[in-house]
Design a protein around this motif. Structure first.
Motif, short mmCIF file in Angstrom:
data_model
loop_
_atom_site.label_atom_id
_atom_site.label_comp_id
_atom_site.label_asym_id
_atom_site.label_seq_id
_atom_site.Cartn_x
_atom_site.Cartn_y
_atom_site.Cartn_z
N ASP A 66 48.79 35.33 50.86
CA ASP A 66 48.56 35.70 52.43
C ASP A 66 48.32 37.32 51.76
O ASP A 66 47.40 38.03 52.27
CB ASP A 66 48.64 35.57 53.55
CG ASP A 66 48.01 33.76 53.59
OD1 ASP A 66 46.72 33.45 53.26
OD2 ASP A 66 47.84 33.66 54.64
N ALA A 67 49.41 37.62 52.04
CA ALA A 67 49.75 39.39 51.79
C ALA A 67 49.02 39.67 50.94
O ALA A 67 48.74 41.42 50.64
CB ALA A 67 50.98 39.31 51.40
N ARG A 68 49.33 39.39 49.24
CA ARG A 68 48.74 39.57 48.34
C ARG A 68 46.83 40.26 48.64
O ARG A 68 46.15 40.74 48.18
CB ARG A 68 48.62 39.05 47.57
CG ARG A 68 47.55 39.10 45.67
CD ARG A 68 47.79 38.56 45.16
NE ARG A 68 46.18 37.12 44.65
CZ ARG A 68 46.72 35.73 45.29
NH1 ARG A 68 48.10 35.22 45.09
NH2 ARG A 68 46.07 35.10 45.37
N ILE A 69 46.28 39.02 49.55
CA ILE A 69 45.11 38.91 49.62
C ILE A 69 44.92 40.44 50.51
O ILE A 69 43.50 40.91 50.13
CB ILE A 69 44.53 38.09 49.69
CG1 ILE A 69 43.98 36.85 49.46
CG2 ILE A 69 42.99 38.35 51.03
CD1 ILE A 69 43.48 35.08 49.47
N LYS A 70 45.82 40.63 51.49
CA LYS A 70 45.64 41.44 52.35
C LYS A 70 45.63 43.04 51.64
O LYS A 70 45.32 44.31 51.79
CB LYS A 70 46.57 41.69 53.49
CG LYS A 70 46.17 40.68 54.20
CD LYS A 70 47.65 40.60 55.61
CE LYS A 70 47.21 39.73 56.42
NZ LYS A 70 48.05 39.55 57.44
N LEU A 71 46.72 43.09 50.94
CA LEU A 71 46.91 44.35 49.96
C LEU A 71 45.80 44.94 49.12
O LEU A 71 45.78 45.91 48.88
CB LEU A 71 48.76 44.27 49.10
CG LEU A 71 48.52 45.73 48.39
CD1 LEU A 71 49.39 45.95 49.71
CD2 LEU A 71 50.33 44.64 47.17
N PHE A 72 45.21 43.41 48.57
CA PHE A 72 44.25 44.19 47.73
C PHE A 72 42.67 44.38 48.04
O PHE A 72 41.51 44.22 47.70
CB PHE A 72 44.37 43.41 46.60
CG PHE A 72 45.05 43.47 45.35
CD1 PHE A 72 46.35 44.52 45.54
CD2 PHE A 72 45.60 41.62 45.16
CE1 PHE A 72 47.48 44.33 44.93
CE2 PHE A 72 47.31 41.90 44.47
CZ PHE A 72 47.47 42.72 44.22
N SER A 73 42.90 44.51 49.55
CA SER A 73 41.78 44.27 50.24
C SER A 73 40.81 43.59 50.02
O SER A 73 39.38 43.63 50.69
CB SER A 73 41.08 45.93 49.95
OG SER A 73 41.66 46.93 50.68
N ASP A 74 40.95 42.16 49.82
CA ASP A 74 39.96 41.14 49.82
C ASP A 74 38.06 41.58 49.47
O ASP A 74 37.91 42.16 50.26
CB ASP A 74 39.89 40.47 51.13
CG ASP A 74 39.81 39.12 51.13
OD1 ASP A 74 39.32 38.78 49.91
OD2 ASP A 74 39.59 38.61 52.37
N SER A 75 37.60 40.66 48.79
CA SER A 75 36.50 41.10 47.84
C SER A 75 35.44 39.84 48.69
O SER A 75 35.94 39.13 48.73
CB SER A 75 36.46 40.79 46.44
OG SER A 75 35.27 40.09 47.03
N ALA A 76 34.67 40.57 49.72
CA ALA A 76 33.81 39.69 50.35
C ALA A 76 33.07 38.39 49.95
O ALA A 76 33.22 37.43 49.91
CB ALA A 76 32.60 39.74 50.59
N LYS A 77 32.80 38.58 48.17
CA LYS A 77 32.62 37.85 47.36
C LYS A 77 33.49 36.88 46.89
O LYS A 77 33.33 35.69 47.31
CB LYS A 77 32.13 38.44 45.84
CG LYS A 77 31.40 37.89 45.28
CD LYS A 77 30.83 38.29 44.00
CE LYS A 77 30.27 37.31 42.57
NZ LYS A 77 31.22 36.69 41.93
#
Length: 151
Positions: free
Chosen positions: A14-25
């Motif tokens: 979860d933190a990694r996804i937040k940190l890397f600004s998550d891809s909508a795709k």
């Protein structure tokens, strides 16, 4: 230290996804909502710094971290920036189509596999980073979602 940094990223999805600004795709493909950071990146960088430096093999680094943990936020940020730069340098040799394929897909092409295997000797973290960044234009400057047949 890079190994510990990436291990933390693997363990804290979860933190990694937040940190890397998550891809909508990616979010759509995984059947979930896009996960954007509600907290500042510095909070996440602080968590990474704790994981990386509090147990450092260098006791002096441990001591310095204990004295002033906030001083280690900038080095973590800089490390991610360096990883992103080296990741994109790696991708330039893969060209646009290769930079968007999964690691597994690239391994199926003998020419690509050979190229990647050679480059991994100098940058062994690419497969993990590629798994997280390959379709995210904020991190992968080489990949293009445009149709190659378009003008």
């Amino acid at each position: 230290r890079t190994e510990r940094l990436l291990a933390w990223c693997k363990e804290n999805e979860d933190a990694r996804i937040k940190l890397f600004s998550d891809s909508a795709k990616d979010a759509k493909e995984q059947g979930r909502k896009k996960n954007q950071s509600g907290s500042s990146r510095d909070v996440v960088y602080s968590q990474v710094a704790q994981a990386v430096f509090s147990t450092d093999e260098d006791l002096e680094v441990q001591r310095l971290f204990k004295e002033d943990p906030k001083a280690f936020i900038k080095p973590v940020s800089t490390c991610f920036g360096t990883l992103r730069r080296k990741y994109n340098e790696f991708n330039k040799d893969l060209k646009q189509s290769g930079a968007g394929k999964t690691y597994a897909e690239l391994q199926e092409d003998p020419k690509m596999k050979s190229l990647i295997d050679t480059k991994l000797e100098k940058f062994p973290w690419w497969p993990d980073l590629h798994g997280w960044w390959r379709t995210n234009p904020a991190f992968n400057n080489v990949f293009s979602t445009a149709d190659a047949g378009q003008d």
